[in-house]
Scaffold this active site. Structure first.
Site, mmCIF file in Angstrom:
data_model
loop_
_atom_site.group_PDB
_atom_site.id
_atom_site.type_symbol
_atom_site.label_atom_id
_atom_site.label_comp_id
_atom_site.label_asym_id
_atom_site.label_seq_id
_atom_site.Cartn_x
_atom_site.Cartn_y
_atom_site.Cartn_z
ATOM 1 C CB ALA A 65 101.344 146.613 20.648
ATOM 2 N N GLY A 110 104.802 142.797 19.963
ATOM 3 C CA GLY A 110 105.177 143.670 18.847
ATOM 4 C C GLY A 110 106.669 143.939 18.768
ATOM 5 C CD GLU A 113 103.778 140.926 16.267
ATOM 6 O OE1 GLU A 113 103.482 141.677 17.213
ATOM 7 O OE2 GLU A 113 102.943 140.534 15.442
ATOM 8 C CD GLU A 133 101.542 139.064 20.838
ATOM 9 O OE1 GLU A 133 102.039 137.971 21.182
ATOM 10 O OE2 GLU A 133 102.180 139.909 20.188
HETATM 11 N N1 CAA Z 1 102.471 148.398 26.911
HETATM 12 C C1 CAA Z 1 102.362 149.437 27.747
HETATM 13 N N2 CAA Z 1 103.093 149.578 28.857
HETATM 14 C C2 CAA Z 1 103.988 148.605 29.133
HETATM 15 C C3 CAA Z 1 104.168 147.493 28.302
HETATM 16 C C4 CAA Z 1 103.370 147.401 27.131
HETATM 17 N N3 CAA Z 1 103.495 146.395 26.258
HETATM 18 N N4 CAA Z 1 105.117 146.698 28.852
HETATM 19 C C5 CAA Z 1 105.515 147.299 29.977
HETATM 20 N N5 CAA Z 1 104.844 148.462 30.162
HETATM 21 C C6 CAA Z 1 104.968 149.409 31.258
HETATM 22 C C7 CAA Z 1 104.366 148.861 32.537
HETATM 23 O O1 CAA Z 1 102.964 149.057 32.552
HETATM 24 C C8 CAA Z 1 105.089 149.680 33.588
HETATM 25 O O2 CAA Z 1 104.501 150.946 33.645
HETATM 26 P P1 CAA Z 1 104.274 151.654 35.106
HETATM 27 O O3 CAA Z 1 105.675 151.814 35.655
HETATM 28 O O4 CAA Z 1 103.630 152.947 34.746
HETATM 29 O O5 CAA Z 1 103.456 150.715 35.915
HETATM 30 C C9 CAA Z 1 106.487 149.849 32.976
HETATM 31 O O6 CAA Z 1 106.337 149.596 31.570
HETATM 32 C C10 CAA Z 1 107.505 148.873 33.520
HETATM 33 O O7 CAA Z 1 106.968 147.575 33.390
HETATM 34 P P2 CAA Z 1 106.910 146.512 34.580
HETATM 35 O O8 CAA Z 1 106.811 147.199 35.892
HETATM 36 O O9 CAA Z 1 105.862 145.503 34.243
HETATM 37 O O10 CAA Z 1 108.391 145.874 34.450
HETATM 38 P P3 CAA Z 1 108.841 144.420 34.908
HETATM 39 O O11 CAA Z 1 110.328 144.404 34.798
HETATM 40 O O12 CAA Z 1 108.234 144.035 36.207
HETATM 41 O O13 CAA Z 1 108.239 143.432 33.793
HETATM 42 C C11 CAA Z 1 107.722 142.739 31.550
HETATM 43 C C12 CAA Z 1 108.691 143.478 32.488
HETATM 44 C C13 CAA Z 1 107.757 141.237 31.863
HETATM 45 C C14 CAA Z 1 108.223 142.965 30.139
HETATM 46 C C15 CAA Z 1 106.292 143.281 31.741
HETATM 47 O O14 CAA Z 1 106.321 144.705 31.662
HETATM 48 C C16 CAA Z 1 105.303 142.789 30.739
HETATM 49 O O15 CAA Z 1 104.858 141.655 30.812
HETATM 50 N N6 CAA Z 1 104.938 143.673 29.760
HETATM 51 C C17 CAA Z 1 103.919 143.362 28.795
HETATM 52 C C18 CAA Z 1 104.452 142.420 27.722
HETATM 53 C C19 CAA Z 1 103.353 142.078 26.743
HETATM 54 O O16 CAA Z 1 102.345 141.503 27.070
HETATM 55 N N7 CAA Z 1 103.593 142.432 25.455
HETATM 56 C C20 CAA Z 1 102.650 142.163 24.392
HETATM 57 C C21 CAA Z 1 101.785 143.362 24.126
HETATM 58 S S1 CAA Z 1 100.461 143.019 23.012
HETATM 59 C C22 CAA Z 1 101.155 143.105 21.480
HETATM 60 O O17 CAA Z 1 102.344 143.354 21.305
HETATM 61 C C23 CAA Z 1 100.183 142.877 20.362
HETATM 62 C C24 CAA Z 1 100.698 142.979 18.982
HETATM 63 O O18 CAA Z 1 101.383 142.113 18.503
HETATM 64 C C25 CAA Z 1 100.312 144.101 18.160
#
Ligand code: CAA
Length: 258
Positions: A65, A110, A113, A133
């Site tokens: 998400a 998400g 999911e 999460e």
């Molecule tokens: N939401 C918003 N933006 C996101 C995102 C997310 N879930 N995942 C990645 N991005 C964005 C980053 O902020 C980054 O943006 P900028 O270039 O503007 O800084 C861009 O995408 C590229 O990401 P990274 O630079 O972090 O890429 P990476 O290759 O170094 O890492 C990754 C990849 C390991 C997937 C890392 O991006 C990450 O950990 N992302 C978050 C994953 C996460 O925590 N997901 C769960 C979200 S909560 C949820 O989903 C709740 C639910 O069930 C409803």
């Protein structure tokens, strides 16, 4: 509706929709859910589509998400964002046609999911899976707590949910989270072969498989078996699909489905 995030295509009865917001690793925002609801509503009215394949653009399937959209929400808004995603994924799951997730890269939070609301999953050897999460001080909000344990069992589900560990395609295959793993270059080609194979089967039987398995899981065993018997029978008799399929076998010809 004009799509900004979804890229839909269709060919020979197979619809492929690519989630494309690569700058945010295809993270799911409100706009995504509006587009997906519209796309699902259109699919329901299109009898020419026999199988749907969902994939992601770039190095992610979906990285979760949208954290930037969620960060300033209050309690009520948080629950509303959860219900929004839950409702979309539920209507995806309830589509009568088979839905396959072709997981090209990160399927996190998400994103994982979303794949679990599909009927089964293929993955690239480069795909990564996780429910991260708890690292954000959250729990899954799109029914991941419910679907993951049903799909892979309590132990593996609680392990993934509590540790936030990211696992690779081999481990995902081992625990039954995905059904097939392919090299990245051939993921879509191989997934489309599976979709084509399904399209060649009895279309009513394929839909009934989905209905009887999914509805049966929500029933006790005897009620599920009775549902099976009723629907088994519905395929028999003159003009029905089973009659054509069995006759074709006996006559050593290809079946001609209606
Ligand atoms: N939401 C918003 N933006 C996101 C995102 C997310 N879930 N995942 C990645 N991005 C964005 C980053 O902020 C980054 O943006 P900028 O270039 O503007 O800084 C861009 O995408 C590229 O990401 P990274 O630079 O972090 O890429 P990476 O290759 O170094 O890492 C990754 C990849 C390991 C997937 C890392 O991006 C990450 O950990 N992302 C978050 C994953 C996460 O925590 N997901 C769960 C979200 S909560 C949820 O989903 C709740 C639910 O069930 C409803």
């Amino acid at each position: 509706m004009e799509y900004e995030i979804l890229k839909p295509e269709m060919k020979d009865g197979i619809a492929v929709v690519t989630i494309s917001r690569p700058k945010a690793l295809n993270a799911l925002n409100t706009r995504f859910f509006e587009e997906m609801d519209d796309y699902i509503a259109n699919l329901k009215n299109d009898n020419s589509i026999k199988v749907l394949v969902i994939t992601g653009d770039g190095k992610a399937f979906v990285a979760g998400a949208d954290i930037a959209e969620m960060v300033n929400k209050n309690k009520e808004e948080g629950s509303a964002f959860s219900r929004l995603g839950q409702a979309t994924f539920r209507s995806l799951e309830k589509l009568s046609i088979p839905v396959i997730a072709a997981i090209n890269g990160f399927a996190l939070g998400g994103g994982l999911e979303l794949t679990m609301a599909c009927d089964f999953r293929t993955a690239s050897t480069k795909a990564k899976f996780g429910q991260p999460e708890v690292s954000l001080g959250l729990i899954p909000g799109y029914a991941g707590t419910q679907r993951l344990s049903r799909l892979v069992g309590q132990g593996d589900a609680l392990y993934l949910l509590m540790t936030a560990d990211m696992i690779g395609a081999d481990d995902a295959l081992r625990i039954g989270l995905v059904q097939k793993v392919f090299e990245p270059e051939v993921l879509m080609e191989e997934t489309l072969k599976i979709a084509k194979s399904i399209v060649s089967k009895g279309p009513k039987a394929v839909k009934l498989i989905k209905q009887v398995v999914r509805n049966g899981l929500a029933m006790d065993f005897d009620k599920g078996s009775e549902l099976e018997a009723q629907q088994f029978g519905s395929l028999f008799g003159e003009g029905n699909e089973g009659k054509e399929g069995m006759s074709a076998f006996l006559e050593k010809r290809k079946p001609e489905w209606n």
